[in-house]
Design a protein around this motif. Sequence first.
Motif: not given
Length: 248
Positions: A41-43, A50-54
């Motif tokens: 979860l990235d607030l 962050l979410l897309c590359t990870w």
Amino acid sequence: MDLPRSFVIRESSHRIHDPLTGEKLATLGRALRLPPEARVLDLACGSGELLCTWARDHRITGTGVDISTAFIGRARARATELGVADRVGFVHGDAGGHVADEPVDVASCLGASWIGGGVPGTVRLLQRSLKPGGIMLIGEPFWRRRPTEQDAVTGCHVDSVDDLLLLPGLVEQFGALGYDVVEMVLADQDSWDRYRAAQWLNVRRWLDTHPDDELAAGLRAELDTAPARYVRYEREYVGWGVFALMRR
């Protein structure tokens, strides 16, 4: 509910809305050694890098929440570009009130601890979404060295020298809140250059194509002084880092 238009203009080319390069973000992802299918979860996720590359590199899944309609749109486009739209999703909303439906392996807030009223409140907010034994990520500025003149303090975009801690004090604050620091990735001056200098080019190109916009005079005045202010103050005095925390 949205970010001010001036902020979106300044960071119109940014994939990461903090002084963290893509290489350092990748370093952080490797350092955490996340298992495939870990839920994140990235607030205040910004444009979702962050979410897309990870998701691409480490096969995580996750959700990002941000108040900016422009950044959420870019995050969704980035997920499609990287072929991970089935693994990550993005929500336009107030990150300060968002708690995951199910506990996650990683709960993150990079560079936006204002959503919780500061570091302690943001730690409490993220903990509400975190599994036992999960990892919390906090991105936060700190003094590389404390300025002694008020001009330097205000030149670093803070009101008081007490608004930031030195790096040891920040790490100690996490401990006082009941957390072990288990990893960290710190920005350096080049990271800051890439973040701030890109803003100047974004503003200049916007001014060249929008000379009659209601924001033009203010952004023109900002660009007149921002580079010198940055190299005189912020580049010299302010550090920034992402700290990985686990509850004691």
